[in-house]
Design a protein around this motif. Structure first.
Motif, PDB file in Angstrom:
ATOM      1  N   ARG A 261      -0.232  -9.390 -27.724  1.00  0.00           N
ATOM      2  CA  ARG A 261      -0.726  -8.074 -27.328  1.00  0.00           C
ATOM      3  C   ARG A 261      -1.780  -8.291 -26.248  1.00  0.00           C
ATOM      4  NH1 ARG A 261      -3.496  -5.782 -32.040  1.00  0.00           N
ATOM      5  NH2 ARG A 261      -5.395  -6.024 -30.832  1.00  0.00           N
TER       6      ARG A 261
ATOM      7  N   ASP B 250      -4.910  -6.455 -24.519  1.00  0.00           N
ATOM      8  CA  ASP B 250      -5.809  -5.290 -24.594  1.00  0.00           C
ATOM      9  C   ASP B 250      -6.654  -5.146 -23.336  1.00  0.00           C
ATOM     10  OD1 ASP B 250      -4.877  -4.635 -27.125  1.00  0.00           O
ATOM     11  OD2 ASP B 250      -6.280  -6.019 -28.084  1.00  0.00           O
TER      12      ASP B 250
ATOM     13  N   ALA C 122       2.122  -7.916 -23.112  1.00  0.00           N
ATOM     14  CA  ALA C 122       2.631  -8.304 -24.430  1.00  0.00           C
ATOM     15  C   ALA C 122       4.034  -8.889 -24.293  1.00  0.00           C
ATOM     16  CB  ALA C 122       2.641  -7.096 -25.352  1.00  0.00           C
TER      17      ALA C 122
END
Lengths: 343, 246
Positions: A8, A10, A144
């Protein structure tokens, strides 16, 4: 071969190293890490002979995993980091095992954090560097599902280490040397510039950072100036008389006059000043500025002297049991080694 | 009338010096910078790691472990001041590119306006661009992106106050007696007169940035259909040819 997987993303994530040199005459700036010292500190933590490519994380990190045991260094702006929910210290190196989840959260102060695997990210070099240079069209943001090849950790059994880092993550005073166009500014403008407190404006990226202040700083020579060579650290006075600091991914040529250049030693502090941070400038003589220059090799040597083994109390390691369960790979060895070496 | 040149040797960071011949984009200073850059590239001073020619200046980056700015200034000073005192003619180009381009129409939407500003018609404007002795004055702003010149004095056309919101990669734009050929799609204050299929920068090509400061440039007009064919060339040079001159 190890693979570092981005499960992932962010923050704004890119691969960065020390950049590519030798292309200024062809219009390509060096690029590379915004906080070069952070990559040097990662190399010191991992006991490497030179800085390698890592992931630069602006604002926040993400979720990461690996396919083979590898140490990683966490440097630059501190971010909240956990390994399978156990907190990890920043400005430190840690062993990550396959199956473990490395979570890197929001930045606590500063802007750019760095995740560097001990073997270095081993994507194919582009013009001699692995660094994304997005304004030139080299590389891309990491998202991701991306997997990054890494060279094997040369010494996965090495104990985790920490590095002492003097704060550079909250603005402060930046030292400036005169540049080729300093003489285009009147003395009273220069005096006012060095007397003025600035705020790091919201607008900023890898190309440059805008600063705010009440006064304006202009040059009577600005109109009709020939475009000239520019570089990271240059304090360019744009049309409205406010400084725009050129950073790693700047263009190679610009037409606005520059009042001076932040010395390389203080550029990491500029990069790490978050929006709203207070900054002041201090003018150096050329001799003072030149005396403060350090080669990357010297900086690595200095950084290595600030490292020591991480000594942890077993009772504070929340996931001690899980360490011992993973194929016996570490089985508390990390703690033993720390004890041995700390005696 | 020759403007008097300076030969300032200025600090440019802890590992750089800039030799500057003028503050303004004076043609004589541009030639001086090209002459100095070529001389330095042929005989680089000890400890210099990079020589980057600008428009009216030359940037030298050095290894502070191997030399220092005083030594470099001593080496560069006499050379630079000799050039400034007696500005040499434009050095003969070592190579010449011939670059196909479509002029006017949707490929050069401001050709008519530019021609009017230069006091000629569109056909004469095309003839002037394609018939002038042009050189790459410097490479900069974006990777491989050339500043080309100089066009005749009548082409001293100012930049627009309103930006051209979008010109494509390969756009040939003009202002202040110069031509820029864009590396990537961009907004610009320059006026677009033509379109080439020449890609200034391709990191995957053997020579990612083919143009060099000092290269001679000749544009040659082609039809839109022909440009479309040339754009398909895998080298991304859009049909451009390179001659090595003696």
């Amino acid at each position: 071969m190890t693979t570092l997987r981005i499960d992932r993303a962010d923050g704004i994530l890119t691969v960065q190293d020390m950049g590519r040199e030798g292309y200024l005459g062809q219009g390509l700036s060096r690029g590379g890490a915004m906080d070069r010292l952070a990559l040097i500190e990662a190399a010191a933590l991992l006991d490497l002979p030179a800085p390698l490519a890592g992931i630069e994380m602006a604002g926040a990190g993400g979720l990461f995993s690996v396919t083979a045991p590898t140490r990683v260094a966490l440097t630059g702006a501190a971010m909240l980091a956990t390994l399978d929910d156990a907190p990890l210290r920043w400005q430190a190196s840690h062993l990550i095992l396959p199956g473990q989840k490395l979570r890197i959260g929001a930045v606590q102060s500063g802007v750019y954090g760095y995740l560097t695997p001990a073997g270095g990210i081993d994507t194919p070099p582009m013009l001699g560097s692995r660094a994304a240079h997005l304004s030139a069209g080299l590389g891309a943001f990491l998202t991701a599902g991306d997997t990054l090849p890494c060279a094997p950790d040369p010494d996965p059994d090495a104990p985790p280490r920490v590095i002492e880092v003097a704060g550079r993550f909250n603005g402060g005073t930046l030292r400036v040397a005169d540049g080729p166009q300093t003489g285009l500014f009147d003395d009273d403008v220069l005096q006012a510039f060095y007397d003025t407190p600035f705020t790091r404006a919201p607008r900023g990226n890898r190309q440059g950072i805008q600063l705010d202040a009440k006064p304006r700083f202009t040059s009577d020579h600005a109109a009709g100036l020939a475009s000239d060579m520019i570089g990271p650290g240059d304090l360019q006075m744009t049309g409205d008389g406010l400084p725009y600091v050129l950073m790693a991914e700047c263009q190679t040529m610009g037409g606005y006059p520059r009042i001076g250049q932040i010395i390389p030693a203080d550029l990491p502090r500029m990069a790490q000043a978050a929006p709203g941070a207070m900054l002041r400038f201090q003018r150096l003589t050329q001799d003072q500025a030149d005396a403060l220059w350090r080669s990357d090799a010297d900086l690595l040597h200095e950084a290595a002297a600030r490292c020591h083994n991480l000594i942890r109390d077993p009772s504070t390691i929340a996931d001690l049991l899980s360490y011992q369960l993973v194929g016996g790979v570490t089985a508390g060895r990390e703690l033993e080694e720390c004890r041995c070496r700390s005696i | 009338m020759t403007a008097s040149l300076t030969s300032d040797i200025l600090p440019a960071g802890p590992d750089g010096v800039l030799v500057r011949f003028a503050l303004r984009p004076d043609p004589v200073a541009m030639t001086a910078a090209q002459v100095l850059a070529r001389g330095l590239q042929d005989h680089p001073p000890a400890g210099v790691v990079e020589i980057a020619p600008g428009l009216v200046s030359v940037l030298l980056r050095f290894d502070p472990a191997r030399t220092d700015r005083a030594r470099l200034a001593a080496r560069l000073g006499p050379q630079a001041s000799a050039i400034a005192a007696d500005p040499p003619p434009q050095p003969a180009p070592l190579r010449r590119w011939t670059i196909p381009a479509v002029f006017g129409g949707q490929h050069g939407p401001q050709l008519a306006e530019v021609a009017r500003m230069a006091g000629i018609d569109e056909q004469q404007a095309i003839q002037t661009i394609c018939g002038s002795d042009l050189n790459v004055l410097t490479i900069g702003f974006a990777p491989g992106q050339p500043y080309i010149g100089l066009l005749p004095q009548a082409w001293d056309i100012p930049r627009m106050s309103e930006l051209n919101p979008r010109v494509p990669a390969g756009a040939v734009v003009v202002a202040v007696r110069q031509i820029v050929m864009f590396s990537a799609e961009s907004a610009t204050g320059w006026r677009q007169v033509a379109q080439s299929a020449f890609r200034n920068f391709d990191p995957d090509r053997n020579t990612p940035m083919p143009l060099l400061a000092g290269d001679a440039i000749r544009y040659t007009p082609v039809t839109a259909d022909r440009l479309r064919e040339l754009a398909a060339a895998p080298d991304g040079l859009g049909g451009a040819t390179l001659e090595v001159l003696a």
